[in-house]
Design a protein around this motif. Structure first.
Motif, short mmCIF file in Angstrom:
data_model
loop_
_atom_site.label_atom_id
_atom_site.label_comp_id
_atom_site.label_asym_id
_atom_site.label_seq_id
_atom_site.Cartn_x
_atom_site.Cartn_y
_atom_site.Cartn_z
N SER A 195 0.81 -1.22 0.00
CA SER A 195 0.00 0.00 0.00
C SER A 195 0.84 1.27 0.00
O SER A 195 0.43 2.29 -0.56
CB SER A 195 -0.92 0.01 1.22
N ASN A 197 1.22 3.07 2.52
CA ASN A 197 0.50 4.03 3.37
C ASN A 197 1.43 4.76 4.34
O ASN A 197 1.31 5.98 4.53
CB ASN A 197 -0.60 3.30 4.16
N ASN A 198 2.35 4.02 4.96
CA ASN A 198 3.26 4.64 5.92
C ASN A 198 4.19 5.64 5.23
O ASN A 198 4.51 6.69 5.78
CB ASN A 198 4.06 3.58 6.66
N TYR A 199 4.64 5.28 4.04
CA TYR A 199 5.49 6.18 3.26
C TYR A 199 4.75 7.48 2.96
O TYR A 199 5.26 8.58 3.21
CB TYR A 199 5.90 5.49 1.96
N ALA A 200 3.54 7.38 2.44
CA ALA A 200 2.76 8.56 2.08
C ALA A 200 2.42 9.42 3.30
O ALA A 200 2.56 10.65 3.26
CB ALA A 200 1.48 8.14 1.35
N SER A 201 1.99 8.80 4.38
CA SER A 201 1.62 9.57 5.56
C SER A 201 2.81 10.27 6.19
O SER A 201 2.69 11.41 6.68
CB SER A 201 0.94 8.65 6.59
N ASN A 204 3.63 13.29 4.06
CA ASN A 204 2.63 14.32 4.32
C ASN A 204 2.91 15.05 5.63
O ASN A 204 2.76 16.27 5.74
CB ASN A 204 1.23 13.70 4.34
N CYS A 243 1.69 0.68 -8.38
CA CYS A 243 1.90 0.91 -6.94
C CYS A 243 2.33 2.36 -6.69
O CYS A 243 1.81 3.02 -5.78
CB CYS A 243 2.96 -0.06 -6.41
N ASN A 246 -0.54 4.74 -7.11
CA ASN A 246 -1.43 4.64 -5.97
C ASN A 246 -0.89 5.44 -4.79
O ASN A 246 -1.64 6.15 -4.09
CB ASN A 246 -1.61 3.18 -5.57
N ILE A 247 0.42 5.36 -4.56
CA ILE A 247 1.04 6.14 -3.48
C ILE A 247 0.94 7.63 -3.78
O ILE A 247 0.65 8.45 -2.89
CB ILE A 247 2.51 5.72 -3.31
N LYS A 250 -2.07 9.47 -2.70
CA LYS A 250 -2.23 9.67 -1.26
C LYS A 250 -1.39 10.83 -0.72
O LYS A 250 -1.50 11.19 0.45
CB LYS A 250 -1.85 8.39 -0.50
N ASP A 454 8.79 2.76 6.98
CA ASP A 454 8.28 2.91 8.34
C ASP A 454 9.20 3.77 9.19
O ASP A 454 8.76 4.43 10.14
CB ASP A 454 8.11 1.54 9.00
#
Length: 481
Positions: A195, A197-201, A204, A243, A246-247, A250, A454
């Protein structure tokens, strides 16, 4: 009267004694030979110099443990000696190469040991041969609505060969694909998606803490499997471009996403990736760096301005990972490019304590060719150039990003390089202290969806209360690389 039938008996007894004597002689010789081999083996292990590093495994071998009474009585010392003894066998790599070559002759492979990030698209079995599914047709149009590489790159004059549409000899060996393309063997690490997700968040959050005063860029680096996975193994590796898109969806609006998959796809017939190593070649890093420079709006020197240097006989990490003798016996040319621009390189430890001024491109042996860039990942590096545009770049990277740094020497006044895995200072404070105008996150697909991503959150929060000082500015070290 003597019975003539008894006369052969002494001869038979004599023959039996001769055979027993011969057998005893052979036994004695066998024992002596065995004892001699044991003496030679013991002498070899005792008197020959112990190996200190493994070129195949790309690591320093175990060192002899320090003695203390506490470690001795706890058993830690003797366990350490045993580990040192086992790990540092003389000529370790030579014996390992010999063993892998012998196994290769008989088609023998070991158990799967490589780790695939994410879940493989198709379950695979060791020693699997060619399968039948056709190559999947992935969307090659970037979904990012910012400055993606596909929007900034012009159409190639020559259509590149699409290796994904062709079948190739090979199979799934020890956690990766080993295939034969264009007459050469190539190792491919598989990508199982993720996903991010941790990279994108984390990006941000960093962008938020910088308050829009520093431009943040995201440029993930695809693995070679994105371009060279054959059609008969297409289902074994997921689309990295999808992928990355998708990132990108976000990421906050203030972050620029640079998806270089479409750029590199235009150069697949050029040596943009290593065949025997999991990294890209410098040429692949050049095309990626050019895409970033366009997105950042800075000047970029054409590759003709660099001195091309070829190193023959390179065999990299994919042989170490797989133990496949076909890679060992098909070495490649490792190429790097020396900048003509003037610059000076300064090295710091991971806590940003100044160590000295050394070369950006280091002298290394052939087996460690990729360590030529800044000596690897052990240091925080600062590069001061002759560029005068007020732009200062912080590069947050894994080992993939190392090959990009020489290509930024004509684009930014100062370049700071930190490794996402090892940096010990607060990233926000660091960016502010050095006066960065731009921050580039560039790391492999594995890092973007795995544990390395992470750690970005830790970089943002760790050591937040301390003051960061650049000790080099107080030194008077002159000269250029």
């Amino acid at each position: 009267m003597q019975d003539d039938r008894q006369r052969p008996q002494p001869a038979r007894r004599q023959n039996g004694m001769s055979r027993r004597a011969l057998e005893n002689g052979f036994s004695t010789i066998s024992v002596l030979i065995l004892m001699l081999l044991m003496v030679i083996g013991v002498g070899f292990l005792i008197f020959f110099p112990r190996s200190k590093q493994s070129v195949i495994e790309k690591r320093e071998l175990t060192t002899f443990p320090s003695f203390s009474f506490a470690s001795y009585f706890s058993g830690e010392f003797t366990a350490g000696v045993t580990k040192w003894y086992d790990d540092t066998v003389p000529y370790r790599d030579d014996f390992k190469n010999m063993g892998n070559n012998i196994k290769g002759l008989f088609g023998i492979t070991t158990n799967d040991t490589a780790i695939i990030i994410g879940k493989p698209v198709k379950p695979v079995k060791n020693n699997s041969s060619s399968s039948e599914p056709e190559a999947s047709k992935s969307d090659t149009t970037s979904k990012s609505d910012t400055s993606t590489a596909s929007q900034s790159e012009e159409t190639s004059e020559k259509d590149q060969k699409d290796f994904r549409q062709e079948e190739a000899e090979g199979g799934y060996e020890n956690g990766m694909l080993i295939i034969n393309q264009d007459g050469h063997w190539r190792g491919l690490e598989l990508f199982g998606n993720g996903s991010g997700n941790n990279y994108a968040s984390s990006l941000n959050e960093l962008n938020k803490q910088l308050g829009g005063k520093v431009k943040v860029y995201s440029m993930p680096a695809p693995l070679a499997s994105e371009f060279y996975t054959p059609a008969n193994f297409a289902d074994y590796s997921a689309s990295q471009e999808d992928c990355f898109n998708n990132i990108a969806s976000k990421l906050d609006e203030g972050i620029t996403s640079v998806n270089i998959s479409s750029v590199l796809r235009k150069h697949t017939e050029e040596p943009i990736y290593c065949r025997t190593d999991h990294h890209w070649q410098a040429l692949g890093a050049y095309y990626a760096s050019e895409a970033f420079a366009k997105a950042a709006g800075v000047d970029f020197a054409d590759i003709s301005k660099y001195k091309k240097v070829d190193t023959e006989g390179y065999v990299g990490t994919l042989y170490a990972f797989s133990g496949d003798s076909r890679l060992l016996n098909d070495p490649e040319t490792f190429t790097y490019y020396e900048p003509s621009a003037k610059y000076t390189t300064y090295y710091y430890d991971q806590s940003f304590n100044y160590q000295g001024s050394w070369a950006l491109l280091n002298e290394v042996d052939v087996a460690n060719s990729y360590l030529r860039y800044m000596g690897g990942d052990s240091y925080v590096v600062k590069v001061k150039t002759a560029v005068n545009n007020g732009r200062k770049l912080v590069v947050v990277k894994d080992s993939y990003g190392n090959a990009e740094i020489p290509f930024y020497t004509s684009s930014f006044e100062e370049i700071y390089v930190v490794d996402v895995r090892y940096f010990e200072r607060n990233l926000v404070n660091f960016i502010k202290t050095v006066g960065a105008t731009d921050v580039l996150f560039t790391m492999s697909a594995y890092s973007v969806v795995g544990d390395n991503a992470d750690n970005i959150a830790n970089l943002i929060t760790q050591d937040s209360s301390s003051t960061i000082v650049d000790e080099q500015v107080t030194k008077k070290e002159e000269g250029t690389d």
